[in-house]
Design a protein around this motif. Sequence first.
Motif, short mmCIF file in Angstrom:
data_model
loop_
_atom_site.label_atom_id
_atom_site.label_comp_id
_atom_site.label_asym_id
_atom_site.label_seq_id
_atom_site.Cartn_x
_atom_site.Cartn_y
_atom_site.Cartn_z
N TYR A 1 27.33 6.98 2.97
CA TYR A 1 28.40 5.70 2.75
C TYR A 1 29.10 5.53 3.55
O TYR A 1 29.70 6.30 4.56
CB TYR A 1 29.09 6.33 1.21
CG TYR A 1 30.20 5.35 1.15
CD1 TYR A 1 29.87 4.17 0.31
CD2 TYR A 1 31.55 5.61 1.40
CE1 TYR A 1 31.10 3.10 -0.10
CE2 TYR A 1 32.58 4.61 1.07
CZ TYR A 1 32.24 3.49 0.47
OH TYR A 1 32.98 2.77 0.20
N SER B 1 24.56 1.51 4.90
CA SER B 1 25.42 1.49 3.57
C SER B 1 25.86 0.22 3.67
O SER B 1 26.26 -0.55 2.72
CB SER B 1 26.22 2.72 3.51
OG SER B 1 27.05 2.28 2.42
N ASN B 2 26.85 -0.18 4.75
CA ASN B 2 27.41 -1.55 4.81
C ASN B 2 26.48 -2.73 4.74
O ASN B 2 26.86 -3.85 4.09
CB ASN B 2 28.12 -1.59 6.15
CG ASN B 2 29.52 -0.45 6.01
OD1 ASN B 2 29.88 0.16 5.17
ND2 ASN B 2 29.47 -0.45 7.55
N ALA C 1 25.65 -2.70 0.92
CA ALA C 1 26.67 -3.18 0.13
C ALA C 1 26.70 -4.83 -0.14
O ALA C 1 27.08 -5.38 -1.16
CB ALA C 1 28.10 -2.40 0.79
N ALA D 1 24.49 5.70 -2.64
CA ALA D 1 24.64 6.35 -1.38
C ALA D 1 24.40 7.87 -1.43
O ALA D 1 24.63 8.50 -2.55
CB ALA D 1 25.96 6.26 -0.50
#
Length: 129
Positions: A69, A74-75, A78, A90
């Motif tokens: 995360y 992860s970004n 998202a 995550a």
Amino acid sequence: MIGIFLITHGTLGESLIQCCCHVLNKRPVQIAQLGVSAQDDPLDVLPLARNMLGWVDGGEGVLVLTDIYGATPSNIAAKLVMPGRIELVAGVNLPMLLRVLTYRERDMPTLVKRAVSGACDGVLHVDAN
């Protein structure tokens, strides 16, 4: 069936999928992975991620799994989230992925809960005694 899309550092996602293939003795359907390297620009990777999301979406949504995360994979992941349709979890590990593959015929809220519990239940201190 809910699609599964892994966005991870390097080759982690493909390695996890290959481990599942070994355990299940077949490659699961509606699963894809995108490995992100240190050289990748997230803004360049995002359109590819959106395109790949469509590969696994059979109409019942997609669960996106990522490793850490707050890290670049992860970004990127998202930015794909559409609550109730495209969900993100995550901390992916092999127990999580196997649990997800087992429960993907259920609804999205159940699958998200099973993903998290699968990851947590797979972490154990093994005493040598």
